[in-house]
Design a protein around this motif. Structure first.
Motif, short mmCIF file in Angstrom:
data_model
loop_
_atom_site.label_atom_id
_atom_site.label_comp_id
_atom_site.label_asym_id
_atom_site.label_seq_id
_atom_site.Cartn_x
_atom_site.Cartn_y
_atom_site.Cartn_z
N THR A 1 40.57 38.55 38.92
CA THR A 1 41.84 38.03 39.42
C THR A 1 41.57 36.62 39.91
N ARG B 1 45.16 37.50 35.66
CA ARG B 1 44.25 38.64 35.66
C ARG B 1 43.74 38.91 34.25
N TRP C 1 50.54 37.40 43.73
CA TRP C 1 49.72 38.28 44.56
C TRP C 1 50.04 38.07 46.03
N HIS D 1 44.49 47.70 38.52
CA HIS D 1 43.49 46.69 38.16
C HIS D 1 42.23 46.96 38.96
N PRO E 1 42.02 43.74 42.23
CA PRO E 1 43.31 43.04 42.41
C PRO E 1 43.23 41.82 43.31
#
Length: 524
Positions: free
Chosen positions: A101, A120, A137, A155, A158
């Motif tokens: 990320t 990502r 995010w 994910h 993250p």
């Protein structure tokens, strides 16, 4: 006896040469640039295989119109093809570093928690197609599993990675600031890749002798570290560390202080920025006092984009690529440093049978031609009726004509297979199919062999990526022994990977692996 000279080109330069050849094809750059020129940032992302995981209306309702205005302005300046060009990659195949990320921009909202525009990369088991996603995010919303930062597909990491961040290097994705690449990477400076000689010992009497901190304040290169791979890693760029550390510390809210540079898996240099003001050039030196590991881990980390030499600059210095083979925005920034245009008009495809140029085969004492006719590869010097009889004879177990053997070999294992494999590995399915059609024709039927196996494997891997994106992965990737596991699950099981219990593990597996869920025997 003749002397054999080893190849002097470093392995990481050969990897980056293949990456620049196949990872971002010219067709992607042209389409994304055309869409971005008319203001269609979503179309540019689609052309560059970037999935959009953010909703501007939801962001506006939660954070206000001012933040959405700034976010939309950054999205219009975003060059997704340039972003893909500069994303971190791993050796030896040069694919995108999986499970990352990466922060692109930071925003201050009405709340206490800042927002970040991030990109990502999928995990390694779902990286088919080399697609990336764009999202917004917010730590508090991700923790609770809702809001604009929440994703339907889990994910593995993250949180934005501190080592790989591009919010301090907007020239690597912002089309309006791409011209800053020349001075940010040191292209205008006469820097040598050979480490300079160390000063005499008398000049270093007062230098701190620290065995645990590499001595990088006196030479423009980082000394060898055992834990650091020396084969595929790009060389360090310590001449730019002080200026880049000044950007880093200012972004963290402090004009000066200590920072770290990750040199290897278990090795890092703890450095201190000195004199970062308007009247003195910033420099750095090893930190004088020893800090505990917890404090070292909390220090700002110099991003990889600032710590290492730009791969394009290395390729230009080594003469492996010309500026006209680079991304147009990169070529414009490095035009004064680059070499002349390359003589080749396009990338080499490795085709054994170029379209329009018959391939010649010795058949029954004569030289026959093999070329594309009516969309298929055929032996043009043989009568169609004779070819049908010979094919029937081969089906019954008889020997094949040399012309038919050559055509069969091209269908099964052509010389262009490495070029097809490279394109499929980097997600360029259209380019790989174009190579196959130019070799065998659009009407060809693939036969069993390495070429068909590569195409079928690429299609199967894309199914795994689709399941990851849709959140329909019913089995944890580490649970390869479970029934109904995918091909990637079976590979994990064959490698004897022990399944890890985390928040992404299905509930049924957690209950099976947890001791508290097991029935207690011997009790009435």
């Amino acid at each position: 006896m003749a002397h054999h000279f080893a190849n002097t080109i470093p392995a990481h330069l050969l990897m980056w040469h293949r990456v620049r050849e196949y990872a971002v094809p010219p067709s992607m750059i042209e389409t994304a640039t055309a869409r971005r020129a008319v203001g269609d940032w979503a179309g540019a992302c689609a052309a560059a295989r970037v999935d959009i995981d953010l909703d501007l209306r939801a962001v506006r309702d939660r954070h206000g119109i001012e933040l959405v205005t700034r976010l939309r302005a950054d999205l219009r300046r975003l060059a997704p093809d340039l972003l893909r060009w500069h994303l971190p990659r791993t050796a030896p195949d040069g694919r995108l570093r999986a499970g990352l990320t990466i922060s692109l921009a930071r925003y201050r909202s009405s709340g206490d928690t800042p927002l970040q525009l991030v990109v990502r990369t999928p995990p390694a088991w779902a990286d088919a197609g080399q697609r990336v996603s764009l999202a917004l995010w917010e730590e508090s919303r991700v923790e609770s599993g809702s809001g604009p930062g929440h994703l339907l597909h889990p994910h593995p990491h993250p949180h934005p990675n501190r080592r790989f961040r591009l919010d301090l290097h907007r020239h690597l994705w912002d089309s309006e600031r791409s011209g800053e690449l020349a001075w940010r990477c040191g292209a205008g400076e006469a820097l040598s890749l050979v480490p300079a000689a160390r000063p005499p010992a008398s000049d270093r009497l007062h230098a701190p002798a620290r065995p645990d901190v590499p001595d990088v304040s006196y030479v423009p290169a980082v000394p060898d570290v055992p834990d650091r791979p020396a084969v595929h890693d790009s060389p360090w760029e310590p001449a730019r560390w002080a200026a880049e550390a000044e950007f880093l510390l200012r972004a963290e809210g402090c004009p000066r202080g200590a920072f770290t540079v990750r040199l290897g898996t278990r090795s890092r240099a703890v450095l201190e920025l000195v004199a970062p003001d308007n009247s003195h050039a910033p420099t750095f030196r090893p930190l004088r006092e020893t800090l505990p590991p917890q404090e070292v881990a909390a220090l700002p980390v110099l991003p990889e984009a600032a710590a290492r030499v730009l791969p394009d600059l290395e390729l230009l210095r080594a003469g492996l690529v010309a500026t006209d083979r680079l991304h147009p925005l990169v070529a414009t920034a490095l035009a004064a440093f680059g070499s002349a245009a390359s003589s080749s008009s396009g990338p080499a495809t490795g085709l054994a049978l170029p379209p329009g140029d018959p391939h010649r085969v010795e058949c029954r004492g004569e030289v026959h031609r093999i070329a594309l006719r009516d969309g298929t590869l055929t032996a043009i010097d043989h009568d169609p009726a004779q070819l049908r009889r010979e094919e029937l004879l081969v089906a019954l177990g008889g020997p094949a004509l040399p012309c038919l053997r050559a055509i069969d070999e091209v269908h099964r294992d052509p010389e262009a297979l490495p070029a097809v494999r490279e394109r499929l590995g980097h997600g360029d399915v259209a380019g790989a199919l174009a190579v196959v059609e130019g070799l065998l024709g659009p009407g060809a039927v693939l036969r069993d062999g390495p070429l068909r196996e590569e195409l079928e494997s690429a299609a199967a891997r894309r199914i795994d990526h689709g399941l990851f994106r849709s959140g329909l992965v019913a089995v944890h990737p580490g649970a390869g022994s479970a029934a109904g596991g995918t091909a990637s699950d079976l590979r994990h099981a064959e490698a004897r990977h022990r399944p890890r219990l985390d928040r992404r593990t299905p509930r049924a597996m957690r209950l099976k692996r947890s001791s508290r869920a097991r029935p207690r025997t011997g009790q009435t």
